[in-house]
Design an enzyme around this catalytic site. Structure first.
Site, PDB file in Angstrom:
ATOM      1  CG  ASP A  11     -36.389  14.470 -55.341  1.00 46.38           C
ATOM      2  OD1 ASP A  11     -36.256  15.743 -54.558  1.00 46.38           O
ATOM      3  OD2 ASP A  11     -35.523  13.752 -55.226  1.00 46.38           O
ATOM      4  CE1 TYR A  16     -33.392  22.255 -47.512  1.00 44.53           C
ATOM      5  CE2 TYR A  16     -31.451  22.257 -46.038  1.00 44.53           C
ATOM      6  CZ  TYR A  16     -33.095  22.162 -46.401  1.00 44.53           C
ATOM      7  OH  TYR A  16     -33.767  21.285 -45.067  1.00 44.53           O
ATOM      8  NE  ARG A  48     -25.712  17.318 -55.823  1.00 43.87           N
ATOM      9  CZ  ARG A  48     -26.789  17.118 -55.371  1.00 43.87           C
ATOM     10  NH1 ARG A  48     -27.435  16.119 -56.277  1.00 43.87           N
ATOM     11  NH2 ARG A  48     -27.635  17.608 -54.653  1.00 43.87           N
ATOM     12  CG  ASP A 103     -36.117  17.737 -50.988  1.00 49.44           C
ATOM     13  OD1 ASP A 103     -36.780  17.002 -50.144  1.00 49.44           O
ATOM     14  OD2 ASP A 103     -35.193  17.226 -51.153  1.00 49.44           O
ATOM     15  CD  GLU A 104     -38.108  12.839 -51.430  1.00 48.47           C
ATOM     16  OE1 GLU A 104     -38.743  12.256 -51.910  1.00 48.47           O
ATOM     17  OE2 GLU A 104     -36.903  12.801 -51.060  1.00 48.47           O
TER      18      GLU A 104
END
Length: 533
Positions: A11, A16, A48, A103-104
């Site tokens: 992952d 992005y 975050r 993305d995985e």
């Protein structure tokens, strides 16, 4: 329980945002958010720390972090390109790579791990471990998973060195546990879970809808029978579960709650469809719709060109908003397109495709009535490989056909194989009945019909001048009274409708001509005595 497989889940961290930071390194030290419409779809880890979360509204995000830098992420081109580069790297370790979004990726490295196991190399566990490691399984899965931690670290190092992207990894004996384990420690870390800790890992989740494969809608169904926790789902009577989910789905959901996942890693080839969607404020004017669709089409054609294949079907998606009941619903229409229209030498291909798209739009929306559109989408499907520059393709394009098995497919006329004699040569000889024989009568009727229609078909090409490329078995013939270039670009459904209309008119004309041919009396014994009386 089967523990023979070894699965790694990769992952990419804030994917992005990482792509944008690689394009513009100055963004690495600032709180960064990726904007799509009025939403922050993802952010870097600096942002975050301020409390920025996925799919947060921009005003709310700005309130939490006034210094938040926003980059428009509506164009997915660079993200797709980078995503496929990652997948290509992973395929060097195993052909069993399954993409999950951009993305995985899942990797089944069972064969690689078994090879390394036979080499009797030293076992060294890398990264984090979930659960108790003292209870080892006798099937050998513990050793295999320990080796897999080294492989996972190697993979992550290669992604970082070649693409400058950090990632997380989960290692387990099935896809479900690998995905959950990989999310335990972020960013840029990896976690392994052994089979004896599977139930503990599942119970560490907050609710049943946190289990991959069980979404919100399914969770609402479970609530209807009083199942609101993972432990309740694990202990529920299977028959009771079947009453709301059905037999197969009930069994699947129950197994997921126990950490059991029998699904294999499915190698991902090229996508079956390539599409784009764009939500928008309410559009009620056809010209605005066309502008928006033209923008989508131009971006979509770039993706198709990069893919390298040629699509045969185009699909239009429209989301309509009903102001009366405040509800939205989607409608789609699709039709086939001529693959040759995507040729680089094709002039004005965008305009020709737009004609088809607007035809589909008018089938969904009655522009004479008020409408409100809040989303438009375009996609291409049913791909085929482009024609290769071979001698056969050259001959198909440039050589003329010298013979045709069936002319009916091209012009609807069935000519006689040999020249038809003139009716003046059908005069009876002495002693012969003046009434023509049935065979001669058939020839006479054929000649009459041919003369009746010779003007009608004067524009039809001779079979000897038809090119092979025009003789596709699934092609629809162009009526002689239609413009061939315009007809060629129309959707197959419209072509068939025009051709059927032409055939009906043709049948009517043929019936009229047949009625004009004077029918002679057959050669019967009664007629013979009448003539010789």
């Amino acid at each position: 329980m089967d523990h023979s497989r070894t699965i790694i889940h990769i992952d990419l961290d804030c994917f992005y945002a990482q792509v944008e930071m690689n394009k513009n390194p100055s963004l690495r030290t600032v709180p960064l958010g990726i904007q799509q419409k009025n939403i922050v779809v993802t952010s870097n880890y600096t942002a975050r720390e301020f409390g920025i979360k996925k799919c947060m509204l921009i005003p709310e995000a700005k309130k939490l972090c006034p210094s938040l830098v926003l980059v428009n992420g509506e164009d997915l081109h660079d993200y797709r390109q980078t995503s496929y580069k990652v997948t290509n790297l992973l395929q060097k370790y195993t052909p069993l790579v399954e993409r999950l979004g951009l993305d995985e990726n899942y990797l089944d490295v069972t064969t690689l791990i078994n090879e390394k196991l036979n080499q009797k190399s030293d076992l060294k566990l890398v990264g984090n471990v979930f659960g108790d490691t003292s209870d080892k399984c006798e099937c050998g899965c513990t050793e295999r998973l320990i080796i897999a931690t080294t492989v996972a670290q190697e993979i992550r190092d290669v992604i970082k060195s070649e693409l400058n992207l950090t990632s997380c990894a989960g290692i387990a004996h099935n896809k479900l546990l690998a995905k959950i384990a990989g999310a335990r420690h972020k960013p840029n870390q990896q976690t392994v879970v052994f089979p004896n800790s599977a139930l503990e890992l599942i119970l560490s989740l907050n609710a049943p809808n946190d289990i991959p494969g069980i979404g919100r809608a399914l969770f609402e169904q479970l609530k209807c029978i009083g199942v609101e926790t993972i432990e309740e789902l694990q202990n529920v009577d299977l028959k009771r579960l079947e009453t709301v989910l059905g037999q197969d789905k009930a069994k699947l959901v129950h197994e997921l709650s126990l950490g059991i996942d029998k699904s294999g890693v499915k190698p991902t080839g090229k996508p079956q469809s390539i599409g784009l969607e764009d939500s928008c404020r309410s559009i009620s004017v056809e010209t605005e719709v066309k502008i928006k669709l033209e923008q989508l089409l131009n971006r979509l054609l770039l993706l198709v060109e990069e893919d390298g294949r040629v699509p045969k079907t185009i699909k239009l998606t429209v989301r309509k908003f009903n102001k009366d009941n405040k509800m939205s619903h989607r409608e789609t229409r699709q039709c086939n397109v001529n693959p040759s229209i995507f040729s680089s030498s094709q002039p004005n291909k965008e305009a020709k495709i737009m004609t088809t798209i607007m035809h589909l739009f008018n089938r969904i929306i009655d522009v004479k009535k008020p409408y409100h559109i809040t989303l438009l989408g375009l996609s291409f499907t049913k791909f085929q490989e482009p024609p290769k520059n071979t001698l056969a393709s050259f001959l198909r394009k440039d050589l003329e056909v010298q013979s045709v098995l069936s002319i009916e497919n091209q012009n609807g006329v069935e000519d006689a194989e040999s020249p038809v004699p003139s009716t003046s040569k059908l005069a009876p000889t002495e002693g012969e009945s003046p009434t023509p024989s049935p065979k001669k009568l058939k020839l006479t009727n054929l000649v009459s019909k041919k003369r009746c229609f010779e003007d009608y078909y004067e524009d039809c090409e001779s079979p000897s001048k038809l090119k092979v490329a025009d003789l596709c078995l699934d092609s629809v013939s162009c009526p002689p009274d239609a413009d061939k270039e315009v007809f060629k670009e129309l959707p197959k459904e419209v072509q068939k409708e025009l051709w059927e209309d032409y055939k009906r008119r043709r049948a009517s004309e043929m019936n009229f001509c047949s009625s004009q041919v004077k029918k002679t009396k057959p050669n019967t014994l009664l007629n013979y005595f009448i003539r010789n009386n």
